[in-house]
Design an enzyme around this catalytic site. Sequence first.
Site, PDB file in Angstrom:
ATOM      1  N   GLU A 141       0.824  -1.221   0.000  1.00  0.00           N
ATOM      2  CA  GLU A 141       0.000   0.000   0.000  1.00  0.00           C
ATOM      3  C   GLU A 141       0.853   1.264   0.000  1.00  0.00           C
ATOM      4  OE1 GLU A 141      -2.737   0.403   3.286  1.00  0.00           O
ATOM      5  OE2 GLU A 141      -3.439   2.335   2.534  1.00  0.00           O
ATOM      6  N   GLU A 234     -11.800   3.659   5.565  1.00  0.00           N
ATOM      7  CA  GLU A 234     -10.668   3.951   6.460  1.00  0.00           C
ATOM      8  C   GLU A 234     -10.530   5.460   6.675  1.00  0.00           C
ATOM      9  OE1 GLU A 234      -6.697   3.139   5.000  1.00  0.00           O
ATOM     10  OE2 GLU A 234      -6.158   2.078   6.823  1.00  0.00           O
TER      11      GLU A 234
HETATM   12  C1  LER Z   1      -3.212   2.117   6.123  1.00  0.00           C
HETATM   13  O1  LER Z   1      -4.120   1.459   5.332  1.00  0.00           O
HETATM   14  C2  LER Z   1      -3.105   3.550   5.763  1.00  0.00           C
HETATM   15  O2  LER Z   1      -3.791   4.028   4.896  1.00  0.00           O
HETATM   16  C3  LER Z   1      -2.148   4.389   6.436  1.00  0.00           C
HETATM   17  O3  LER Z   1      -2.385   5.707   6.499  1.00  0.00           O
HETATM   18  C4  LER Z   1      -0.999   3.826   7.154  1.00  0.00           C
HETATM   19  O4  LER Z   1      -1.334   3.232   8.355  1.00  0.00           O
HETATM   20 MN    MN Z   2      -5.103   2.713   3.697  1.00  0.00          MN
END
Ligand code: LER
Ligand code: MN
Length: 294
Positions: A141, A234
């Site tokens: 990621e 998220e």
């Molecule tokens: C994790 O998925 C993320 O987006 C971050 O900002 C790092 O923890």
């Molecule tokens: Mn993320």
Amino acid sequence: MHLAIHNWMRAEPLEKTIDRIASQGYHALEIQGTPDQYDTKYVRQLLKSKGLKCWGSVTLMMEERNLLAKEEAQRAASIQYVKDVITMVKELDGHMVSVVPGTVGKIVPDSRPEEEWEWAVESMKECYDFAEKSGLLLGIEPINRFETYFINRGDQALALAEAVGPNCGVCLDAFHMNMEEDDSVAAIHRTKERLVGFHVADNNRMAPGMGTIDWPKIVSTLKEVGYDGALSVEFCPPLDRTPATPYPGSIDENPEGLSPEQLKFLEDHGSSAFTEEFYSMLTQKSIDTLRPLL
Ligand code: LER
Ligand code: MN
């Protein structure tokens, strides 16, 4: 495509999180990478009892965790951590693990780029072999420059994934892409062959729909490239401490069960502890925006 959500953004009992997301209509959980904290048999039952699945997990790269650390022992401990997260996801019948290679909040390198790249490839290969044996996918990621100096764009994650192995994937995150890509839609197209996860928050890291990201365009692009996994919510909201706040009372002054390390991790994401009411509003807003687009 289906809707999942992370749970690292607020410290609360998992039972409470699961009740909330089940009643709001989520399909799955992308559970935080804290394998020590969970009895997987119990969590599996808990999810099942509410009709939810575990989509996967995300590595929480806090404290000493760093797959490209200068110190070999630190890299070894970080590899073991990722393996433990993989085992947890396997036991929860999940599908993938999003991997952030470097420590979140480490924005200055301490080694030469060639050395770091080699360490990152070596470490990721070890994690990848373990994931392959476990039948799970890894998604590297990219995150924004204020959280890491290492992998910020999809092309960099693709280069690392290609160096690691044929099934090594990439996980994109709309919030980070909005900061780092010249064109998020084009970046999704370039990543399509290896896209194994997709995280969602708006440009201000509030819930999808509370900022400027064009969600219909993002979701239709994901459909176009054949992505059929989870959209993992998220958000990680900025907390307004001024009289101008649109959300009075959103700051949790006495967070229960939040360790100093977790608090630092939230602060390294530009957030902090917030109330359950604010959290529930954000989880609801996310699903209200995304569900009609699926
Ligand atoms: C994790 O998925 C993320 O987006 C971050 O900002 C790092 O923890
Ligand atoms: Mn993320």
